[in-house]
Motif scaffolding. Structure first.
Motif, mmCIF file in Angstrom:
data_model
loop_
_atom_site.group_PDB
_atom_site.id
_atom_site.type_symbol
_atom_site.label_atom_id
_atom_site.label_comp_id
_atom_site.label_asym_id
_atom_site.label_seq_id
_atom_site.Cartn_x
_atom_site.Cartn_y
_atom_site.Cartn_z
ATOM 1 N N ILE A 1 64.313 94.646 38.962
ATOM 2 C CA ILE A 1 64.690 94.046 37.686
ATOM 3 C C ILE A 1 66.132 94.479 37.432
ATOM 4 C CG2 ILE A 1 64.230 93.858 35.224
ATOM 5 C CD1 ILE A 1 61.961 92.769 36.903
ATOM 6 N N ILE A 2 67.049 93.521 37.522
ATOM 7 C CA ILE A 2 68.478 93.831 37.485
ATOM 8 C C ILE A 2 69.131 93.174 36.265
ATOM 9 C CG2 ILE A 2 70.666 93.645 38.745
ATOM 10 C CD1 ILE A 2 69.153 93.694 41.327
ATOM 11 N N ARG A 3 69.982 93.925 35.586
ATOM 12 C CA ARG A 3 70.721 93.378 34.442
ATOM 13 C C ARG A 3 71.692 92.292 34.934
ATOM 14 N NH1 ARG A 3 70.807 97.101 29.793
ATOM 15 N NH2 ARG A 3 68.907 98.334 30.072
ATOM 16 N N ILE A 4 71.735 91.192 34.217
ATOM 17 C CA ILE A 4 72.704 90.141 34.503
ATOM 18 C C ILE A 4 74.097 90.718 34.275
ATOM 19 C CG2 ILE A 4 73.597 87.937 33.657
ATOM 20 C CD1 ILE A 4 70.522 87.312 33.088
ATOM 21 N N GLY A 5 75.014 90.425 35.198
ATOM 22 C CA GLY A 5 76.357 90.980 35.114
ATOM 23 C C GLY A 5 76.580 92.170 36.022
ATOM 24 N N THR A 6 75.507 92.618 36.703
ATOM 25 C CA THR A 6 75.639 93.745 37.627
ATOM 26 C C THR A 6 76.382 93.303 38.885
ATOM 27 O OG1 THR A 6 73.555 94.721 36.847
ATOM 28 C CG2 THR A 6 74.388 95.459 38.987
ATOM 29 N N PRO A 7 77.509 93.928 39.228
ATOM 30 C CA PRO A 7 78.252 93.524 40.428
ATOM 31 C C PRO A 7 77.479 93.837 41.716
ATOM 32 C CG PRO A 7 79.654 94.767 38.912
ATOM 33 C CD PRO A 7 78.234 94.941 38.445
ATOM 34 N N ALA A 8 77.618 92.975 42.706
ATOM 35 C CA ALA A 8 76.970 93.200 44.000
ATOM 36 C C ALA A 8 77.461 94.505 44.626
ATOM 37 C CB ALA A 8 77.243 92.028 44.937
ATOM 38 N N VAL B 1 75.544 89.534 39.496
ATOM 39 C CA VAL B 1 74.248 88.874 39.350
ATOM 40 C C VAL B 1 74.327 87.971 38.125
ATOM 41 C CG1 VAL B 1 71.818 89.250 38.744
ATOM 42 C CG2 VAL B 1 72.921 90.718 40.441
ATOM 43 N N ILE B 2 73.886 86.725 38.275
ATOM 44 C CA ILE B 2 73.853 85.787 37.144
ATOM 45 C C ILE B 2 72.422 85.307 36.942
ATOM 46 C CG2 ILE B 2 76.269 85.094 37.394
ATOM 47 C CD1 ILE B 2 75.334 82.596 38.858
ATOM 48 N N LYS B 3 72.221 84.461 35.961
ATOM 49 C CA LYS B 3 70.860 84.023 35.628
ATOM 50 C C LYS B 3 70.163 83.342 36.804
ATOM 51 C CE LYS B 3 71.828 83.427 30.682
ATOM 52 N NZ LYS B 3 71.823 82.498 29.529
ATOM 53 N N GLY B 4 70.926 82.643 37.641
ATOM 54 C CA GLY B 4 70.327 81.923 38.759
ATOM 55 C C GLY B 4 70.183 82.722 40.037
ATOM 56 N N THR B 5 70.436 84.027 39.998
ATOM 57 C CA THR B 5 70.380 84.857 41.205
ATOM 58 C C THR B 5 68.948 85.306 41.478
ATOM 59 O OG1 THR B 5 72.620 85.676 40.755
ATOM 60 C CG2 THR B 5 71.319 86.884 42.367
ATOM 61 N N PHE C 1 66.259 98.465 38.075
ATOM 62 C CA PHE C 1 67.535 98.904 38.631
ATOM 63 C C PHE C 1 68.397 99.489 37.511
ATOM 64 C CE2 PHE C 1 71.506 98.564 40.996
ATOM 65 C CZ PHE C 1 71.092 98.737 42.314
ATOM 66 N N LYS C 2 69.120 100.550 37.811
ATOM 67 C CA LYS C 2 69.943 101.160 36.768
ATOM 68 C C LYS C 2 71.067 100.219 36.341
ATOM 69 C CE LYS C 2 72.719 103.847 40.088
ATOM 70 N NZ LYS C 2 73.115 105.219 40.489
ATOM 71 N N SER C 3 71.457 100.336 35.090
ATOM 72 C CA SER C 3 72.503 99.458 34.559
ATOM 73 C C SER C 3 73.858 99.857 35.132
ATOM 74 C CB SER C 3 72.523 99.496 33.035
ATOM 75 O OG SER C 3 72.798 100.801 32.570
ATOM 76 N N PRO C 4 74.778 98.898 35.298
ATOM 77 C CA PRO C 4 76.064 99.166 35.942
ATOM 78 C C PRO C 4 77.072 99.790 34.984
ATOM 79 C CG PRO C 4 75.975 96.886 35.294
ATOM 80 C CD PRO C 4 74.628 97.473 34.939
ATOM 81 N N PRO C 5 78.082 100.479 35.500
ATOM 82 C CA PRO C 5 79.127 101.032 34.633
ATOM 83 C C PRO C 5 79.966 99.941 33.977
ATOM 84 C CG PRO C 5 79.673 101.387 36.947
ATOM 85 C CD PRO C 5 78.266 100.886 36.908
ATOM 86 N N ILE C 6 80.131 98.816 34.691
ATOM 87 C CA ILE C 6 80.862 97.665 34.160
ATOM 88 C C ILE C 6 79.997 96.418 34.357
ATOM 89 C CG2 ILE C 6 82.917 96.201 34.347
ATOM 90 C CD1 ILE C 6 83.631 98.937 33.337
ATOM 91 N N ALA C 7 79.745 95.688 33.277
ATOM 92 C CA ALA C 7 78.992 94.429 33.366
ATOM 93 C C ALA C 7 79.960 93.254 33.269
ATOM 94 C CB ALA C 7 77.955 94.342 32.257
#
Length: 470
Positions: A303-310, A344-348, A27-33
């Motif tokens: 595969i999503i970066r942790i900190g990516t907003p829903a 998204v957090i580590k437990g998501t 998944f692409k990285s978000p503009p704000i993490a």
């Protein structure tokens, strides 16, 4: 191959594994993490950066000196624009580091290793902790703590948990299919750390393809101390205590932990992350997430970066109908969110999106208990949910504790099978929290009493002795 299971209890809800045949996509990285400083069970971290700092991917940005903790790392490169409380999927507001992505994806320098064999156990544990590894099955307990049991607890078996019994979720299935060597190597690393002689990967029988891939990889690696076993497709087969009972016929005592019966259970996604930390020097900055439900236009495993907003995920994948319910996790144990502005957090492990037509959207209004005992028959812990629920509603903590409320694993089975739609799991969870809080209060009172007692004794010892006249 023999199929193992546990008893009593358990159910078989509609699996709805809509994404099981969809390979991981990055998944692409978000503009704000948005990176919460506490994404684990244990003590919160303190920020190691300040507003205005430039950070690189993989840079440690939060840590704690407390023993039960796990640091967090930057998941994008860019500027820290805020450190403030943000709502998390757990429902709590947590101090978070907000990073504006510069899209350069500039990483900290990594130092990969070819092997772990020559590293001492203490060094392996340190690597796992420093890379922020926690349980990725949902509980997010710090893995380094799990791998350092008291010296009187001898660990003889490591179980890789590939049951993935929650409906909809398929990330563990994909991890076993796509990264079998990393999963197996993770078990070998844990066996070296703990001294365990045996490794088992437990896979539900509805994932035969994953079991076959793992078996072939074990043969290819020439291993004779790791095996794959099939477990019955049943919920909650993936619960630690249930899995141990099914595979090893050992019963974790009331109030006990797997280490009390010589076992460490680790989610297969966590095993993969351990391998990446030890051999690739890669911190936990991303994870596999199943995106599913009848409202999302492009379900899949990502595969999503942790900190990516829903909200960013929803905007990227699109909706095919009005979103009525957003769940982080699975439908049985996940948490419905009040807003799309949670990261998204580590437990998501999953994000489920539902519209009005979904069965999960059906109203759940309570009606009086009909004494059918369905909750008792289905409880995987052999508890009496109906009686604990009654005690909870009366705030009768003593009775709830006597009924072993603290042994409840909050799997949601009792609420699922209840024809009266009683909020059993919710109420049992509430009374558990009340009991734990009361215990802490009593422990604090006892500690204060002991401190005062010791102080009085010291004052008595230091006071002038009376002169006795004969």
């Amino acid at each position: 191959m023999k199929v193992f299971t546990y008893s009593p209890g358990g159910i078989h809800p509609d699996e709805s594994k809509l994404t099981k045949d969809l390979s991981f996509e990055v998944f692409k990285s978000p503009p704000i993490a948005v990176i919460p400083l506490q994404q684990h069970t244990g003590a919160p971290n303190n920020p190691l950066v300040q507003v205005g700092d430039y950070v690189k991917v993989g840079q440690k940005i939060g840590d704690s000196t407390q023993p039960v903790s796990a640091p967090v790392h930057a998941t994008v490169s860019g500027k820290v624009i805020a450190i403030e409380e943000r709502l998390c999927p757990t429902g709590a507001k947590i101090k978070s580091v907000i990073i504006e992505n510069d899209y350069k994806d500039e990483w900290v320098e990594l130092s990969p290793r070819k092997s772990f064999e020559d590293l001492p156990s203490e060094e392996l544990v340190k690597i796992i902790r420093e890379h922020g590894i926690v349980g990725l099955g949902g509980a997010a307990f710090p893995t380094s703590v799990k791998l350092t049991p008291p010296k009187d607890k001898v660990i003889d078996t490591i179980i890789g948990n590939g049951a993935e019994c929650e409906p909809y979720l398929t990330v563990d299935h994909r991890n076993m299919l796509e990264y079998p060597e990393k999963v197996i190597t993770g078990i070998l690393i844990e066996m070296k750390i703990t001294g365990a002689k045996k490794g088992i990967i437990a896979v539900e029988e509805n994932k035969l393809d994953a079991a076959n891939v793992l078996e072939n990889k074990i043969k290819e690696m020439g291993l004779n101390n790791v095996e794959v076993v099939l477990v019955k497709t049943k919920y909650p087969q993936g619960g630690e205590k249930q899995l141990i009972k099914a595979v090893l016929k050992r019963e974790v005592p009331s109030g006990g932990l797997p280490l009390d019966v010589g076992v460490v259970v680790q989610n297969v996604g966590t095993l993969k992350a351990i391998t990446e930390a030890v051999l690739e020097d890669k911190p936990l900055i991303e994870r596999g997430v199943t995106i599913s439900g009848n409202a999302v236009s492009k379900p899949g495993n990502y595969i999503i970066r942790i900190g990516t907003p829903a909200s960013f995920i929803i905007d990227t994948l699109g909706l095919n109908r009005k979103l009525r319910k957003l769940i982080f996790g699975g439908p049985m144990t996940g948490i419905a969110q009040p807003t799309v502005d949670v990261p998204v957090i580590k437990g998501t492990s999953g994000i489920l999106m539902f519209g009005d037509e979904a069965l999960e959207m059906a109203p759940q209004e309570e009606s009086p208990c009909i004494r059918c005992a369905s909750c008792v028959d289905s409880c995987p812990m052999g508890l009496m949910p109906v009686l604990i629920d009654h005690a909870s509603r009366k705030n009768d903590l003593k009775t709830a504790e006597t009924l072993h409320a603290l042994d409840c694993i909050e799997c949601g089975v009792c609420s699922y099978v209840c024809p009266a739609k009683r909020h059993l799991t919710e109420n049992i969870k509430s009374v558990k929290q009340a009991i734990i809080k009361q215990r802490k209060i009593e422990a604090a009172k006892q500690a204060a009493f002991e401190k005062l007692k010791a102080q009085k004794m010291k004052e008595k010892e230091n006071s002038p002795k009376e002169v006795q006249n004969g």
